[in-house]
Motif scaffolding. Structure first.
Motif, mmCIF file in Angstrom:
data_model
loop_
_atom_site.group_PDB
_atom_site.id
_atom_site.type_symbol
_atom_site.label_atom_id
_atom_site.label_comp_id
_atom_site.label_asym_id
_atom_site.label_seq_id
_atom_site.Cartn_x
_atom_site.Cartn_y
_atom_site.Cartn_z
ATOM 1 N N ALA A 41 0.846 -1.198 0.000
ATOM 2 C CA ALA A 41 0.000 0.000 0.000
ATOM 3 C C ALA A 41 0.881 1.248 0.000
ATOM 4 N N GLN A 42 2.016 1.167 0.671
ATOM 5 C CA GLN A 42 2.919 2.310 0.739
ATOM 6 C C GLN A 42 3.755 2.463 -0.532
ATOM 7 N N ASP A 59 -3.326 -8.669 11.050
ATOM 8 C CA ASP A 59 -4.684 -8.802 10.507
ATOM 9 C C ASP A 59 -5.134 -7.519 9.812
ATOM 10 N N GLY A 60 -6.229 -7.639 9.073
ATOM 11 C CA GLY A 60 -6.695 -6.542 8.228
ATOM 12 C C GLY A 60 -7.112 -5.308 9.011
ATOM 13 N N PHE A 66 -3.368 1.263 10.567
ATOM 14 C CA PHE A 66 -2.051 1.813 10.257
ATOM 15 C C PHE A 66 -2.115 2.713 9.014
ATOM 16 N N LEU A 67 -2.740 2.201 7.948
ATOM 17 C CA LEU A 67 -2.783 2.958 6.682
ATOM 18 C C LEU A 67 -3.583 4.245 6.836
ATOM 19 N N GLY A 97 -11.406 2.195 10.165
ATOM 20 C CA GLY A 97 -11.225 3.208 9.134
ATOM 21 C C GLY A 97 -11.580 2.735 7.732
ATOM 22 N N CYS A 98 -12.103 1.523 7.620
ATOM 23 C CA CYS A 98 -12.506 1.038 6.300
ATOM 24 C C CYS A 98 -13.605 1.934 5.729
#
Ligand code: MN
Length: 133
Positions: A41-42, A59-60, A66-67, A97-98
């Protein structure tokens, strides 16, 4: 066309979903655990992330937290994919945060609608689809 990061540890789910996404014209990049998903992702700047929540290493939920806390990745939409339709899972995903949420087994057309809404590409696929055989 949009670049999708698919984070999924189950090989069968991963292959099936990535094939179907590529058939729709998406560029698909793959991560097989949470650690790899976080780093890709980064490094790969995807337009959207499809995140299995139950992942090895990290885990997701943790990856998403984090993202979403990092300036470089917080704008990337994340759709959580979980095996459970329980509302607690949905709440947990949203708290992490999804941006949206879907349950397995994936109903592909429904997932595409959610992806297009977040990508702002509603209708784009219909015109592109006219050219495919
Ligand atoms: Mn999994």
């Amino acid at each position: 066309m949009s670049r999708i990061l698919l984070v999924e540890d189950n090989e069968m789910n991963r292959d099936m979903l990535s094939r179907r996404l590529m058939r729709e014209g998406y560029e698909v990049i793959i991560a097989v655990d949470g650690q790899q998903g976080m780093s890709m992702a980064q490094s790969e700047a995807p337009d959207l992330i499809l995140m299995d929540m139950s992942l090895p290493v990290i885990d997701g939920w943790e990856v998403t937290r984090f993202l979403k806390a990092a300036d470089a990745t917080k704008e990337i939409p994340v759709i959580a994919l979980t095996a459970h339709a329980m509302s607690t899972d949905r709440d947990k995903a949203m708290e992490a945060g999804c941006d949206d949420y879907d349950t397995k087994p994936i109903e592909f057309s429904r997932l595409l609608e959610k992806m297009e809404a977040l990508l702002g590409t509603s209708g784009e696929r219909a015109s592109a689809g006219g050219k495919t055989s």
